[in-house]
Scaffold this active site. Structure first.
Site, PDB file in Angstrom:
ATOM      1  N   TYR A   1      -3.484  -0.237  -8.066  1.00  0.00           N
ATOM      2  CA  TYR A   1      -3.160  -1.196  -7.236  1.00  0.00           C
ATOM      3  C   TYR A   1      -3.396  -2.680  -7.692  1.00  0.00           C
ATOM      4  CZ  TYR A   1      -3.708  -4.165  -2.890  1.00  0.00           C
ATOM      5  OH  TYR A   1      -3.941  -5.057  -1.997  1.00  0.00           O
TER       6      TYR A   1
ATOM      7  N   ILE B   1       0.855  -1.240  -0.121  1.00  0.00           N
ATOM      8  CA  ILE B   1       0.021   0.165   0.071  1.00  0.00           C
ATOM      9  C   ILE B   1       1.087   1.218  -0.025  1.00  0.00           C
ATOM     10  CG2 ILE B   1      -1.930   1.317   1.178  1.00  0.00           C
ATOM     11  CD1 ILE B   1      -2.786  -1.423   0.068  1.00  0.00           C
TER      12      ILE B   1
ATOM     13  N   GLY C   1      -8.610 -11.132   1.331  1.00  0.00           N
ATOM     14  CA  GLY C   1      -9.816 -10.197   1.245  1.00  0.00           C
ATOM     15  C   GLY C   1      -9.796  -8.988   2.225  1.00  0.00           C
TER      16      GLY C   1
END
Length: 252
Positions: free
Chosen positions: A160, A94, A191
């Site tokens: 992403y 991230i 998930g």
């Protein structure tokens, strides 16, 4: 089973959330853990918590997209632990200041950070530790990915998802090349995780949970347990695989 005694593990992006859970579990299984994060204070906090539990860990703050920094910090940690890295968990994925926008609203320059982090960040870390693993005849690479890599979504995450798709392809080819040397490489596609609660309003969280068969968000320690298996001797027959670890949900 799943003992990591005598192993050295590098976990990237381990200063918080899922990465911290992975580092914690690997240490509990006996590994000496290099806790990487972009920010020193986050890495130090996780490493200190591991040591308070009786584990072995050092904080190592560096940017995985900077190849020279990866070399410098990994070699220093290997010297300190007196052993090469046996286990690499590429968790950093991230980019700082991440934002979600439709593709039509993005500029080429805005693509660079997530692509660099997810593809070149993983490449750099693998490149630096792989020779030690192959020379020793044993190694484990675990790539953290997402269902977004393989499912089209209309939620503004094309940057992403592209990075994750690319790195999944790399890991599959890496597995094919390194299996003969006792080095496995697998992908854990996550998930929705519990850290979403810090980023979204409760109503949105409840809507997401309603789509997950286990009716809750993912837990960092459970992810760590899955990584511990993939890092262990007992997982030696598994390589080149993508494992969906998402509570049974269909990515949306």
């Amino acid at each position: 089973m799943f003992s990591l005694e005598g192993r050295v593990a590098l976990v990237t992006g381990a200063g918080q959330s899922v990465g911290a859970g992975i580092a914690t579990v690997l240490a509990r299984q006996g590994a000496a853990v290099i806790v990487n994060d972009l920010f020193a204070d986050r890495a130090e906090k996780v490493a200190a918590a591991i040591e308070e539990e009786g584990g072995r860990a050092i904080a190592s703050a560096f940017d995985v997209t900077d190849y020279d920094a990866v070399v410098e910090h990994v070699r220093a940690a290997e010297t300190l632990f007196g052993r090469h890295v046996d286990v690499l968990v590429n968790n950093a994925g991230i980019a700082e200041g991440r934002f979600n926008l439709p593709f039509r609203q993005l500029t080429p320059e805005q693509w660079r950070a997530p692509i660099d982090l997810n593809i070149f960040g993983a490449f750099n870390c693998v490149q630096v530790v792989l020779e030690g693993m192959c020379d020793a005849g044993w190694g484990r690479v675990v790539q953290i990915s997402s269902g977004s890599a393989r499912t089209g979504q209309n939620i503004g995450v094309s940057m992403y998802a592209t990075g994750k798709s690319g790195v999944e392809g790399f890991i599959r080819h890496l597995a094919a090349e390194t299996g003969q040397f006792g080095v496995t490489a697998n992908i854990l596609a996550l998930g929705h995780q519990k850290n979403l609660e810090e980023k979204m309003p409760e109503e949105m969280i409840n809507d997401i949970i309603a789509t997950i068969p286990i009716r809750r968000l993912g837990d960092a320690i459970e992810v760590g347990a899955a990584c511990a298996y993939l890092a262990s001797d007992e997982s030696g027959g598994m390589t080149g695989q993508t494992i969906d670890f998402n509570g049974g949900s269909q990515t949306r």
